[in-house]
Write a protein that holds these residues in place. Structure first.
Motif, mmCIF file in Angstrom:
data_model
loop_
_atom_site.group_PDB
_atom_site.id
_atom_site.type_symbol
_atom_site.label_atom_id
_atom_site.label_comp_id
_atom_site.label_asym_id
_atom_site.label_seq_id
_atom_site.Cartn_x
_atom_site.Cartn_y
_atom_site.Cartn_z
ATOM 1 N N ALA A 94 0.816 -1.213 0.000
ATOM 2 C CA ALA A 94 0.000 0.000 0.000
ATOM 3 C C ALA A 94 0.853 1.267 0.000
ATOM 4 O O ALA A 94 0.341 2.359 -0.234
ATOM 5 C CB ALA A 94 -0.941 -0.001 1.205
ATOM 6 N N GLY A 98 1.425 5.669 -6.134
ATOM 7 C CA GLY A 98 0.081 6.171 -5.848
ATOM 8 C C GLY A 98 -0.924 5.137 -6.325
ATOM 9 O O GLY A 98 -0.535 4.075 -6.833
ATOM 10 N N PRO A 99 -2.228 5.439 -6.159
ATOM 11 C CA PRO A 99 -3.247 4.443 -6.500
ATOM 12 C C PRO A 99 -3.173 3.930 -7.948
ATOM 13 O O PRO A 99 -3.302 2.724 -8.169
ATOM 14 C CB PRO A 99 -4.557 5.195 -6.250
ATOM 15 C CG PRO A 99 -4.215 6.264 -5.273
ATOM 16 C CD PRO A 99 -2.793 6.649 -5.550
ATOM 17 N N ALA A 100 -2.957 4.806 -8.911
ATOM 18 C CA ALA A 100 -2.932 4.343 -10.307
ATOM 19 C C ALA A 100 -1.717 3.453 -10.558
ATOM 20 O O ALA A 100 -1.806 2.451 -11.273
ATOM 21 C CB ALA A 100 -2.937 5.534 -11.277
ATOM 22 N N ILE A 101 -0.579 3.808 -9.945
ATOM 23 C CA ILE A 101 0.613 2.941 -10.056
ATOM 24 C C ILE A 101 0.270 1.563 -9.488
ATOM 25 O O ILE A 101 0.593 0.537 -10.086
ATOM 26 C CB ILE A 101 1.808 3.557 -9.278
ATOM 27 C CG1 ILE A 101 2.332 4.798 -10.000
ATOM 28 C CG2 ILE A 101 2.915 2.524 -9.066
ATOM 29 C CD1 ILE A 101 3.281 4.531 -11.144
ATOM 30 N N ARG A 102 -0.410 1.523 -8.337
ATOM 31 C CA ARG A 102 -0.705 0.224 -7.717
ATOM 32 C C ARG A 102 -1.720 -0.588 -8.522
ATOM 33 O O ARG A 102 -1.769 -1.803 -8.395
ATOM 34 C CB ARG A 102 -1.197 0.420 -6.274
ATOM 35 C CG ARG A 102 -0.118 1.009 -5.363
ATOM 36 C CD ARG A 102 -0.506 0.937 -3.910
ATOM 37 N NE ARG A 102 -1.577 1.854 -3.551
ATOM 38 C CZ ARG A 102 -1.412 3.118 -3.144
ATOM 39 N NH1 ARG A 102 -0.190 3.619 -3.048
ATOM 40 N NH2 ARG A 102 -2.437 3.868 -2.818
ATOM 41 N N ASN A 103 -2.542 0.084 -9.334
ATOM 42 C CA ASN A 103 -3.445 -0.661 -10.223
ATOM 43 C C ASN A 103 -2.673 -1.329 -11.354
ATOM 44 O O ASN A 103 -3.163 -2.264 -11.980
ATOM 45 C CB ASN A 103 -4.486 0.282 -10.848
ATOM 46 C CG ASN A 103 -5.561 0.683 -9.861
ATOM 47 O OD1 ASN A 103 -5.777 -0.005 -8.863
ATOM 48 N ND2 ASN A 103 -6.240 1.797 -10.130
ATOM 49 N N ALA A 186 3.325 10.623 -0.098
ATOM 50 C CA ALA A 186 2.867 9.808 -1.223
ATOM 51 C C ALA A 186 3.942 9.778 -2.289
ATOM 52 O O ALA A 186 4.770 10.675 -2.386
ATOM 53 C CB ALA A 186 1.577 10.387 -1.801
ATOM 54 N N LEU A 187 3.932 8.726 -3.110
ATOM 55 C CA LEU A 187 4.835 8.625 -4.252
ATOM 56 C C LEU A 187 6.279 8.827 -3.859
ATOM 57 O O LEU A 187 7.033 9.495 -4.548
ATOM 58 C CB LEU A 187 4.467 9.694 -5.295
ATOM 59 C CG LEU A 187 3.352 9.368 -6.263
ATOM 60 C CD1 LEU A 187 3.050 10.559 -7.136
ATOM 61 C CD2 LEU A 187 3.674 8.162 -7.123
#
Ligand SMILES: Cc1cc2nc3c(=O)[nH]c(=O)nc-3n(C[C@H](O)[C@H](O)[C@H](O)COP(=O)(O)OP(=O)(O)OC[C@H]3O[C@@H](n4cnc5c(N)ncnc54)[C@H](O)[C@@H]3O)c2cc1C
Ligand code: FES
Ligand code: FES
Lengths: 279, 172
Positions: A94, A98-103, A186-187
């Motif tokens: 987690a 960021g969220p898009a990278i983790r997707n 973040a990031l």
């Protein structure tokens, strides 16, 4: 121009590899595409793993959680099996990007990149993860610590694919903690990180402790000396300080644009103090 | 097979650029495009398809200005190649006003002063749309986290977070 191929089976993938041995594997592409952008253009094909059903998904078998190598980090973070049996991995995943990278980013990609700052690596070392590797005519299993041989270096052989990550269930460790210090929230690439698996007795003493630091050496540093300082004791700031001091002596951090060696050593020594707050 | 050292030096040779036929759904419409398979999706959208809403800030995954949705999840168009879109459903900021939720995101950005220079806005709006669609129960910290991959050099973020918190409360 690079051809882009989407095998859906292992047989099809190894067929491509056999005929186009210079092809590159691409999972989420979040490391590879950044790296390719920095280099000169070439025509080496990209073999995308995203449509290989076998490489995507999470199951359990014999008290082991099995994660397909091309499973995106966001799916791992949200997975009930991971949250129950190895929450440490979910916590570390987690903190990646960021969220898009983790997707997009996958666990297999994080492992094969073998960055000293790879955030899933300290947890995978502590969890005794084993890697399933497959080639056209052979498969083998390797512990994560043997697979990663240096910064950016692995034991992945030519023509070989990481298919799955096997993690023995670890819920006996009631305290599973991951903490990363970066330049911002973040990031941020880790300046230093700490992963911890701690099993406490009903009386609150440490029955078993595993501690590993990331980003403070060429590979993950697991420190048995620090672990020994906790075993049999309570997680007071005194014992945690002793563990930190042992680890400080064991790490060999570098100076880089993110932090100095001295600062990293201080972080290594101080990060265990957070375990006191986490209980 | 991933050894960078195998890489040949010099100019790549071989036939001229071959294009692939890629079919996908773009903002609700089925499209078929001809493009080199390794064309970056951000270039495909902006240059080939004329959808200049999505922006390129960094080209390396760090700013979020190119955030789009693929099969309902946020992705970075600077770190995808065109061939990956085959059969997928793609949404860009150009489709924001096509849904009630998207219109609420747009209106909240306007009324909360969440747009200054506007460069981050298309990516920010897509990240916002994703979080309010997927988890309208998200509280302020969860919304900050959901937008944490999107940089804004102008607003200081407060107005943007306020706008998205407002939309989430409307969606519940
Ligand atoms: C903006 C940004 C922020 C980031 N932040 C972080 C962070 O905070 N922490 C962190 O750890 N990382 C971070 N990363 C790095 C990256 O996102 C992760 O390492 C990610 O897990 C890589 O996975 P991927 O699927 O995208 O790998 P890819 O880019 O697809 O592949 C990486 C390498 O591994 C090889 N490979 C991939 N899968 C396999 C397989 N199954 N078998 C054999 N070889 C394989 C590829 O050939 C390639 O050489 C960041 C990257 C970006 C762009
Ligand atoms: S342009 Fe894609 S993240 Fe910055
Ligand atoms: S409004 Fe200018 S970058 Fe966000």
């Amino acid at each position: 121009m690079r051809p882009v191929l989407f095998p859906t089976t292992l047989a099809a993938l190894f067929d491509i590899v056999e005929h186009q041995p210079d092809a590159r594997l691409m999972a989420g592409g979040t490391d590879l595409l950044v790296r390719l952008r920095q280099g000169p253009a070439d025509r080496r094909p990209l073999i995308c793993l995203e449509r290989m059903a076998r490489l995507n998904g999470i199951t359990t078998e014999n008290n082991t959680v099995i994660i397909g190598a091309a499973t995106p980090l966001s799916a791992i973070i949200a997975d009930p099996l991971v949250q129950r049996h190895c929450p440490l991995l979910a916590r570390a995943a987690a903190t990646v990007g960021g969220p898009a990278i983790r997707n997009m980013a996958t666990l297999g990609g994080n492992i094969c990149t073998a960055s000293p700052a790879g955030d899933t690596l300290p947890p995978l070392y502590l969890l005794d993860a084993r890697l399933d590797l497959a080639a056209a005519h052979a498969t083998r299993q390797v512990p994560i610590a043997a697979f990663i041989t240096g910064p950016g270096r692995t034991d992945l052989r030519s023509g070989e694919l990481l298919t799955a990550i096997r993690i023995p269930m670890a819920e006996r460790f009631g305290l599973q903690h991951f903490e990363k210090v970066g330049r911002r929230n973040a990031l941020a690439i880790a300046v230093a990180s700490l992963a911890a698996l701690i099993r406490l007795t009903p009386g609150g003493r440490v029955a078993e402790a595993r501690l590993a630091w990331g980003s403070v050496g060429p590979c993950v540093v697991r420190c048995s000396e620090a672990e020994a300082r906790l075993t049999g004791r309570r997680l007071t700031s005194e014992t945690l300080r002793a563990a930190g001091a042992a680890a400080r002596a064991a790490v060999t951090p570098i100076d880089d644009i993110r932090a100095t060696t001295a600062y990293r050593r201080d972080l290594v020594a101080n990060l265990p103090l957070r375990l006191g707050a986490a209980t | 097979m991933n050894d960078e050292k195998q890489q040949d030096a010099g100019v790549p040779e071989g036939p001229p650029e071959k294009s692939a036929v890629i079919a996908f759904t773009l903002n609700g419409t089925a499209v078929t495009v001809h493009a080199t398979p390794d064309r970056r999706v951000i270039d495909l959208l902006r240059e080939d398809l004329g959808l200049t809403g999505s922006k390129e800030g960094c080209g390396t995954g760090e700013c979020g200005a190119c955030t789009i949705m693929v099969d309902g999840r946020t992705r970075l168009a600077c770190l995808m190649v065109a061939a990956q879109l085959e059969g997928r459903t793609v949404e860009t900021v150009e489709s924001l006003a096509d849904s009630d939720t998207g219109r609420r995101v747009r209106d909240a950005f306007v009324t909360h002063g969440a747009v200054q220079c506007g460069y981050c806005t298309p990516g920010m709006a897509m990240a916002a749309l994703a979080v309010v669609r997927e988890s309208p129960e998200a509280d302020r910290p969860a919304i900050r986290e959901a937008l944490s991959g999107n940089l804004c050099r102008c607003t200081g973020y407060v107005q943007i977070i306020d706008a998205v918190v407002h939309v989430a409360s409307e969606e519940r």
